[in-house]
Design an enzyme around this catalytic site. Structure first.
Site, PDB file in Angstrom:
ATOM      1  N   GLY A  22     -38.487  71.642 -48.821  1.00  0.00           N
ATOM      2  CA  GLY A  22     -37.338  70.941 -49.397  1.00  0.00           C
ATOM      3  C   GLY A  22     -37.384  69.432 -49.260  1.00  0.00           C
ATOM      4  O   GLY A  22     -38.414  68.857 -48.932  1.00  0.00           O
ATOM      5  N   GLU A  26     -41.267  63.168 -55.704  1.00  0.00           N
ATOM      6  CA  GLU A  26     -42.131  63.281 -56.890  1.00  0.00           C
ATOM      7  C   GLU A  26     -43.308  64.231 -56.653  1.00  0.00           C
ATOM      8  O   GLU A  26     -43.783  64.881 -57.574  1.00  0.00           O
ATOM      9  CB  GLU A  26     -42.656  61.901 -57.260  1.00  0.00           C
ATOM     10  CG  GLU A  26     -42.361  61.307 -58.605  1.00  0.00           C
ATOM     11  CD  GLU A  26     -41.836  62.188 -59.718  1.00  0.00           C
ATOM     12  OE1 GLU A  26     -42.668  62.802 -60.420  1.00  0.00           O
ATOM     13  OE2 GLU A  26     -40.621  62.242 -59.940  1.00  0.00           O
ATOM     14  N   HIS A  28     -43.387  67.027 -54.851  1.00  0.00           N
ATOM     15  CA  HIS A  28     -42.923  68.402 -55.110  1.00  0.00           C
ATOM     16  C   HIS A  28     -42.709  68.619 -56.615  1.00  0.00           C
ATOM     17  O   HIS A  28     -43.078  69.657 -57.164  1.00  0.00           O
ATOM     18  CB  HIS A  28     -41.577  68.654 -54.422  1.00  0.00           C
ATOM     19  CG  HIS A  28     -41.610  68.553 -52.934  1.00  0.00           C
ATOM     20  ND1 HIS A  28     -40.952  67.564 -52.247  1.00  0.00           N
ATOM     21  CD2 HIS A  28     -42.199  69.335 -52.003  1.00  0.00           C
ATOM     22  CE1 HIS A  28     -41.127  67.732 -50.956  1.00  0.00           C
ATOM     23  NE2 HIS A  28     -41.882  68.799 -50.771  1.00  0.00           N
TER      24      HIS A  28
END
Ligand code: PAF
Length: 276
Positions: A22, A26, A28
């Site tokens: 989480g 950018e 991910h």
């Protein structure tokens, strides 16, 4: 999640998985985009995995913002954001762990005992729950990528591991959720990491292949930055076996670093290989 995956598979749909902890950036999002382009169903898992943090590490500090993450994932066209709880993943009596030998002994494995066992355990569980055909990993965590590739081969998992390039800020700093720990001053100082890697790569390009010389270039530049408070390692390793090299040979090498600036443990790497 399991019943949805079963349904997707029965419908002949290709499932892509992007495993994350989480606090999307950018990096991910680039994995999600790649998965979106290649798969009928995109699942993003969001789980801050306690098993891969040491007792003195930043599990409780790790940045979390599920609402923001959900909006970003939706914008990327992700089908499912899978957010299991710790007690669902590791219920009372949980006792099974996955360990990849050798590849986990050097680099980060030496400084973070148990870390990769935590990673491979949770990743195998995610594979079994989501049943993906393709899984997307960033190359910033190069050792993690190689360890998971090894696990996938060794355990005959019918899954394609897709390595994706490191995404960098405009000034070169590799994107990481842990960058959020940095103060303004520390954030500026952190540009030293990629700068040092590029300098070594340039020296390699000019013909220097001795690992000792190339590592000394990186170490010298890093030590020149007062906000680098601890260097865990500067290593040159074989790109597949991750064994330390004395000389960069034909197969090339990975030059990898791990260090602390403020509260953040930052890692980065660069490939040294003659361009073909
Ligand atoms: O790279 C990460 O974010 C984590 O190590 C992973 C692969 C999601 C496992 O917890």
């Amino acid at each position: 999640m399991k019943s949805l995956s079963k349904k997707f598979r029965e419908g002949g749909e290709v499932i892509g998985l992007v495993p994350t902890m989480g606090y999307f950036h950018e990096g991910h999002l680039s994995l999600m985009r790649k998965a979106r382009g290649e798969c009928e169903r995109v699942v993003v898992s969001l789980f801050v995995n306690p098993l891969q943090f040491g007792p003195q590490e930043d599990y409780h500090l790790y940045p979390r913002d599920e609402d923001r993450d959900a909006k970003l994932a939706e914008k990327e066209g992700v089908d499912i954001l899978f957010i299991p709880s710790v007690s669902e993943m590791y219920p009372e009596g949980y006792a099974t762990f996955v360990e990849v030998k050798r590849l986990t002994e050097g680099l980060c494995g030496r400084f973070r005992p148990g870390h990769f066992q935590g990673v491979t355990t949770v990743v195998l569980k995610l594979f079994n729950i989501v049943k993906p055909h393709k899984v997307y990993f960033g190359m910033k965590d190069y050792q993690q990528l190689k360890v998971i590739e090894r696990m996938t081969r060794d355990l005959d998992l019918d899954i394609e591991i897709i390595p994706c390039p490191t995404i960098r800020e405009a000034d070169g700093l590799a994107m990481s959720s842990r960058n959020s720990y940095l103060s303004t001053e520390e954030r500026k100082a952190a540009t030293v990491i990629y700068r040092s890697l590029l300098e070594a790569k340039e020296t390699y390009r000019k013909g220097e292949t001795k690992a000792k010389v190339l590592k000394e270039i990186v170490g010298g530049i890093l030590r020149g930055e007062p906000l680098v408070r601890r260097i865990d390692y500067v290593e040159i390793v074989h790109p597949e076996t991750l064994e330390p090299l004395e000389e960069v040979g034909e197969e090339g090498a990975i030059l990898a670093v791990a260090l602390y600036i403020g509260k953040a443990r930052l890692i980065d790497n660069i490939l040294l290989r003659e361009e073909v």
